[in-house]
Design a protein around this motif. Structure first.
Motif, PDB file in Angstrom:
ATOM      1  N   ILE A  64      32.887  42.520  40.138  1.00 45.30           N
ATOM      2  CA  ILE A  64      32.115  41.779  39.703  1.00 45.30           C
ATOM      3  C   ILE A  64      30.411  41.353  40.248  1.00 45.30           C
ATOM      4  O   ILE A  64      30.640  41.338  41.784  1.00 45.30           O
ATOM      5  CB  ILE A  64      32.274  39.213  39.447  1.00 45.30           C
ATOM      6  CG1 ILE A  64      32.596  39.281  38.034  1.00 45.30           C
ATOM      7  CG2 ILE A  64      32.348  39.147  40.650  1.00 45.30           C
ATOM      8  CD1 ILE A  64      33.189  37.859  37.915  1.00 45.30           C
ATOM      9  N   ASP A  65      29.571  41.580  39.206  1.00 51.02           N
ATOM     10  CA  ASP A  65      28.371  41.185  39.861  1.00 51.02           C
ATOM     11  C   ASP A  65      27.959  39.667  39.181  1.00 51.02           C
ATOM     12  O   ASP A  65      28.591  39.181  38.360  1.00 51.02           O
ATOM     13  CB  ASP A  65      27.746  41.786  39.394  1.00 51.02           C
ATOM     14  CG  ASP A  65      27.658  42.805  38.225  1.00 51.02           C
ATOM     15  OD1 ASP A  65      27.468  41.567  36.898  1.00 51.02           O
ATOM     16  OD2 ASP A  65      27.088  43.828  37.738  1.00 51.02           O
ATOM     17  N   ALA A  66      26.630  39.863  39.235  1.00 52.37           N
ATOM     18  CA  ALA A  66      25.951  37.919  38.662  1.00 52.37           C
ATOM     19  C   ALA A  66      26.062  38.465  37.244  1.00 52.37           C
ATOM     20  O   ALA A  66      26.552  36.931  36.844  1.00 52.37           O
ATOM     21  CB  ALA A  66      24.791  37.808  39.321  1.00 52.37           C
ATOM     22  N   ASP A  67      26.045  39.337  36.680  1.00 51.29           N
ATOM     23  CA  ASP A  67      25.851  39.091  34.900  1.00 51.29           C
ATOM     24  C   ASP A  67      27.329  39.144  34.681  1.00 51.29           C
ATOM     25  O   ASP A  67      27.135  38.296  32.914  1.00 51.29           O
ATOM     26  CB  ASP A  67      26.011  40.646  34.388  1.00 51.29           C
ATOM     27  CG  ASP A  67      24.190  40.581  34.839  1.00 51.29           C
ATOM     28  OD1 ASP A  67      23.266  40.106  34.956  1.00 51.29           O
ATOM     29  OD2 ASP A  67      24.048  41.649  35.026  1.00 51.29           O
ATOM     30  N   GLY A  68      28.425  38.879  36.006  1.00 50.81           N
ATOM     31  CA  GLY A  68      30.006  38.488  35.432  1.00 50.81           C
ATOM     32  C   GLY A  68      30.007  36.775  35.114  1.00 50.81           C
ATOM     33  O   GLY A  68      31.078  36.700  34.994  1.00 50.81           O
ATOM     34  N   PHE A  69      29.495  35.622  35.737  1.00 48.91           N
ATOM     35  CA  PHE A  69      28.834  34.474  35.464  1.00 48.91           C
ATOM     36  C   PHE A  69      28.543  33.780  34.152  1.00 48.91           C
ATOM     37  O   PHE A  69      27.446  35.035  34.208  1.00 48.91           O
ATOM     38  CB  PHE A  69      28.668  34.158  36.736  1.00 48.91           C
ATOM     39  CG  PHE A  69      29.929  34.796  37.753  1.00 48.91           C
ATOM     40  CD1 PHE A  69      30.704  33.521  38.096  1.00 48.91           C
ATOM     41  CD2 PHE A  69      29.953  35.209  38.955  1.00 48.91           C
ATOM     42  CE1 PHE A  69      31.640  34.473  39.286  1.00 48.91           C
ATOM     43  CE2 PHE A  69      30.434  36.334  39.773  1.00 48.91           C
ATOM     44  CZ  PHE A  69      31.382  34.699  40.082  1.00 48.91           C
ATOM     45  N   VAL A 101      30.371  29.466  36.274  1.00 42.71           N
ATOM     46  CA  VAL A 101      31.678  30.325  35.863  1.00 42.71           C
ATOM     47  C   VAL A 101      32.230  31.443  35.340  1.00 42.71           C
ATOM     48  O   VAL A 101      31.255  31.797  34.543  1.00 42.71           O
ATOM     49  CB  VAL A 101      32.770  29.037  34.843  1.00 42.71           C
ATOM     50  CG1 VAL A 101      32.633  29.632  33.768  1.00 42.71           C
ATOM     51  CG2 VAL A 101      34.057  28.851  35.361  1.00 42.71           C
ATOM     52  N   LYS A 102      33.237  31.766  35.886  1.00 43.19           N
ATOM     53  CA  LYS A 102      33.562  33.287  35.789  1.00 43.19           C
ATOM     54  C   LYS A 102      33.372  33.529  34.039  1.00 43.19           C
ATOM     55  O   LYS A 102      34.343  32.783  32.954  1.00 43.19           O
ATOM     56  CB  LYS A 102      34.878  34.156  36.362  1.00 43.19           C
ATOM     57  CG  LYS A 102      34.899  35.640  36.625  1.00 43.19           C
ATOM     58  CD  LYS A 102      36.505  35.689  36.787  1.00 43.19           C
ATOM     59  CE  LYS A 102      37.679  36.145  35.706  1.00 43.19           C
ATOM     60  NZ  LYS A 102      38.342  36.827  36.065  1.00 43.19           N
ATOM     61  N   ALA A 103      33.164  34.422  33.980  1.00 48.67           N
ATOM     62  CA  ALA A 103      33.399  34.818  32.201  1.00 48.67           C
ATOM     63  C   ALA A 103      34.361  35.815  31.753  1.00 48.67           C
ATOM     64  O   ALA A 103      34.896  36.115  32.754  1.00 48.67           O
ATOM     65  CB  ALA A 103      31.967  36.089  31.605  1.00 48.67           C
ATOM     66  N   SER A 104      34.870  35.416  30.779  1.00 49.67           N
ATOM     67  CA  SER A 104      36.795  36.025  30.740  1.00 49.67           C
ATOM     68  C   SER A 104      36.381  37.446  30.028  1.00 49.67           C
ATOM     69  O   SER A 104      35.164  38.243  30.534  1.00 49.67           O
ATOM     70  CB  SER A 104      36.136  35.528  28.796  1.00 49.67           C
ATOM     71  OG  SER A 104      37.495  35.893  28.376  1.00 49.67           O
ATOM     72  N   GLY A 105      37.398  38.101  30.831  1.00 48.56           N
ATOM     73  CA  GLY A 105      37.634  39.135  30.539  1.00 48.56           C
ATOM     74  C   GLY A 105      37.241  40.263  32.070  1.00 48.56           C
ATOM     75  O   GLY A 105      37.422  41.121  32.273  1.00 48.56           O
ATOM     76  N   GLN A 106      36.171  39.404  32.687  1.00 47.29           N
ATOM     77  CA  GLN A 106      35.735  39.870  34.034  1.00 47.29           C
ATOM     78  C   GLN A 106      36.837  39.814  35.371  1.00 47.29           C
ATOM     79  O   GLN A 106      37.955  39.257  35.090  1.00 47.29           O
ATOM     80  CB  GLN A 106      34.291  39.528  34.338  1.00 47.29           C
ATOM     81  CG  GLN A 106      33.779  38.685  33.344  1.00 47.29           C
ATOM     82  CD  GLN A 106      32.543  40.096  33.277  1.00 47.29           C
ATOM     83  OE1 GLN A 106      32.133  40.842  34.183  1.00 47.29           O
ATOM     84  NE2 GLN A 106      32.886  41.070  32.158  1.00 47.29           N
ATOM     85  N   GLN A 107      36.767  41.213  36.233  1.00 47.14           N
ATOM     86  CA  GLN A 107      37.400  41.168  37.003  1.00 47.14           C
ATOM     87  C   GLN A 107      37.444  41.122  38.216  1.00 47.14           C
ATOM     88  O   GLN A 107      35.540  41.151  38.368  1.00 47.14           O
ATOM     89  CB  GLN A 107      38.040  42.973  36.987  1.00 47.14           C
ATOM     90  CG  GLN A 107      38.803  42.992  35.841  1.00 47.14           C
ATOM     91  CD  GLN A 107      39.723  44.660  36.283  1.00 47.14           C
ATOM     92  OE1 GLN A 107      39.899  44.614  37.945  1.00 47.14           O
ATOM     93  NE2 GLN A 107      39.334  45.223  35.105  1.00 47.14           N
ATOM     94  N   MET A 108      37.276  40.179  39.764  1.00 54.84           N
ATOM     95  CA  MET A 108      37.027  39.857  40.112  1.00 54.84           C
ATOM     96  C   MET A 108      36.382  40.668  41.415  1.00 54.84           C
ATOM     97  O   MET A 108      36.080  40.519  41.913  1.00 54.84           O
ATOM     98  CB  MET A 108      38.047  38.970  40.576  1.00 54.84           C
ATOM     99  CG  MET A 108      38.174  37.817  40.131  1.00 54.84           C
ATOM    100  SD  MET A 108      39.783  36.230  40.286  1.00 54.84           S
ATOM    101  CE  MET A 108      38.609  35.541  41.715  1.00 54.84           C
TER     102      MET A 108
END
Length: 255
Positions: A50-55, A40-47
Motif C-alpha cells: 500500500i501507499d498513501a493513495d491507498g488510504f 483508514v485503509k481503502a477497501s480492496g487495498q493490499q497491506m
C-alpha cells in the motif's frame, strides 16, 4: 517522516507475507488525524504494498452516527460513509470496517489501530479455548505489551454489525477493567491492536502472535498454565515495566 508515511510503513510491515499476519486483501489500519477526522485503509487495498493513495480520510462524527442510528439499508449506510470522506473527489471507498475504526479511536482514545488475521491467532480463536487465551496471561512480556487481559468479542458480520457488537463488549470491558484494552480478539475472525504509535501497534501484534503460538504449543504438550492474576497485575504496574512500555510506545515518535 510525516504521520501518513508512518501509517503506510506500519501497514506494509503488518502486511509483509513473512509475518503471516494477513494475505491478499485482509486486514486494515487507521490513524487519528485530528479531533475531527482519521485516515483508514481503502477497501480492496493490499497491506503489503500500500501507499498513501491507498488510504481514505473521513470525518469521525458521521461514522460514529452510524452506530448510534444504524441505517435501515446497506445503500443508506454506504451513502453516509461515502459522504463522510474529506475529499469528495476521491475514487476510493473506506474499508468495510471503517465503523469499528471510528468507534475504537473515539472510545479508547488511541491514535493508531492495526487489524490483522494472523494464522497463529486464528488457530486459537477458532477453538473453544479463545476465552481462556483472551482472559489469561502466560509470560511477563505478554502482560507488558498486550495488557493484563484482552477483550474477546463474539463473531459478527464484518462491517457495522461487528462494530455494534464490539462497542457493547468494549463498554462492559471499560467498566470492569477501568482502562481500554491493548488487544481485541474477534472470535473466528482476527485481532486488533490499539496504540499511540506505529511501534506500539507492531509490538502488540508481534507479541500477541508469539503468545498464541505458546498457548497452542502448551495445549499440545498438556495443560496451558497461566500466571496468577495477582502476578499479572504486579507485572503490569511495576514502575520499571511501565517505563519500558513507554519506551516501546515512543520509539517511532522519535524518527
Amino acid at each position: 517522516m510525516n504521520a501518513l508515511d508512518s501509517l503506510v510503513e506500519m501497514t506494509r510491515i503488518l502486511g509483509d507475507p513473512q509475518n503471516d499476519y494477513v494475505v491478499i486483501g485482509e486486514g486494515n489500519t487507521s490513524m487519528r488525524l485530528n479531533a475531527e477526522s482519521f485516515a483508514v485503509k481503502a477497501s480492496g487495498q493490499q497491506m503489503r504494498n500500500i501507499d498513501a493513495d491507498g488510504f481514505v480520510s473521513v470525518y469521525l462524527e458521521p461514522i460514529l452516527g452510524l452506530l448510534d442510528h444504524p441505517p435501515s439499508t446497506l445503500s443508506e449506510q454506504k451513502s453516509i460513509t461515502e459522504a463522510a470522506r474529506l475529499d469528495q473527489n476521491s475514487a476510493r471507498s473506506p474499508s468495510i470496517e471503517v465503523s469499528f475504526h471510528a468507534m475504537l479511536l473515539h472510545e479508547c482514545g488511541v491514535k493508531y489501530i492495526g487489524h490483522t488475521h494472523p494464522t497463529a491467532i486464528n488457530q486459537v480463536l477458532c477453538t473453544e479455548h479463545a476465552a481462556a487465551f483472551a482472559r489469561q496471561r502466560r509470560f511477563p512480556d505478554e502482560v507488558v505489551l498486550c495488557g493484563p487481559q484482552s477483550l474477546l468479542a463474539p463473531y459478527a458480520d464484518p462491517g457495522l454489525p461487528l462494530a455494534l457488537i464490539m462497542r457493547h463488549h468494549l463498554r462492559r470491558f471499560l467498566q470492569r477493567v477501568g482502562e481500554a484494552p491493548k488487544l481485541i480478539l474477534l472470535q473466528n475472525h482476527g485481532m486488533i491492536a490499539l496504540g499511540d504509535s506505529p511501534s506500539e501497534i507492531l509490538n502488540i501484534t508481534a507479541m500477541a502472535v508469539k503468545a498464541a503460538k505458546i498457548f497452542a504449543g502448551a495445549l499440545q504438550l498438556g495443560k496451558a498454565i497461566h500466571l496468577p492474576d495477582e502476578e499479572v497485575q504486579h507485572l503490569y504496574k511495576r514502575p520499571d515495566e511501565i517505563y519500558r512500555r513507554q519506551l516501546f510506545v515512543e520509539d517511532s515518535k522519535t524518527h
